[in-house]
Structures are given as C-alpha cells and as structure tokens.
Design a protein around this motif. Sequence first.
Motif, PDB file in Angstrom:
ATOM      1  N   GLN A  34     -16.736   8.849  78.071  1.00  0.00           N
ATOM      2  CA  GLN A  34     -15.428   9.461  78.301  1.00  0.00           C
ATOM      3  C   GLN A  34     -14.423   8.867  77.322  1.00  0.00           C
ATOM      4  N   GLU A  42     -11.518  12.534  79.303  1.00  0.00           N
ATOM      5  CA  GLU A  42     -12.290  13.724  78.964  1.00  0.00           C
ATOM      6  C   GLU A  42     -13.659  13.317  78.430  1.00  0.00           C
ATOM      7  N   ASN A  46     -17.808  16.787  74.190  1.00  0.00           N
ATOM      8  CA  ASN A  46     -17.241  18.128  74.071  1.00  0.00           C
ATOM      9  C   ASN A  46     -16.007  18.073  73.157  1.00  0.00           C
ATOM     10  N   SER A  49     -12.663  19.158  74.618  1.00  0.00           N
ATOM     11  CA  SER A  49     -12.136  18.171  75.571  1.00  0.00           C
ATOM     12  C   SER A  49     -11.393  17.059  74.842  1.00  0.00           C
ATOM     13  N   SER A  52      -8.098  18.381  73.528  1.00  0.00           N
ATOM     14  CA  SER A  52      -7.101  18.648  74.574  1.00  0.00           C
ATOM     15  C   SER A  52      -6.243  17.429  74.914  1.00  0.00           C
TER      16      SER A  52
END
Length: 85
Positions: A34, A42, A46, A49, A52
Amino acid sequence: MKILNYVVRTPTGIHARNAFLLSKIAVRFQSEIQIQKGERAENVKNVMSIMSLHVRFKDSISIIISGSDEEEACKALTVFCEANL
C-alpha cells in the motif's frame, strides 16, 4: 510488516510514468503493498490508485509492505524511490 517512509524529491511528484514503474515493481511480489499519503492508503499494484493520491513535490508518503516476500519488496521499492522519486 515493513514501512518505507519517503519524502518525494522530484518537482513533478508522482506522475503517470513513475506510478507505472512503481506498480510494475510491486506486481513482482506476492506481498500486499500500500502507498499512504496522509490518512489515505491505496494499492501500489494499481497505477490509477497511485495517481488518485495526487502526490506532489515534498509530500511525505509511506509504502507499507506485508507478506512473505516483504523484505525483498522493501529493498526493490527503496532502490526505486531513491532513484526515481
């Protein structure tokens, strides 16, 4: 669990190319990885992610790694952050 704390040094922050390269490294590992900025975390595997989070120059981030290959993942991500972020 391993935690990598880092302050982004690139003037552009984490943009699309760096997010892609970061996720490309992360998917090589089985560990859950993460990225956290402030209270929000996030999935590093990804690209969208990562994007973002809107990580900017001088933002503090943490990369949290948990799993069977967390040691190797931490080493690889540390090398990437030092060279690219």
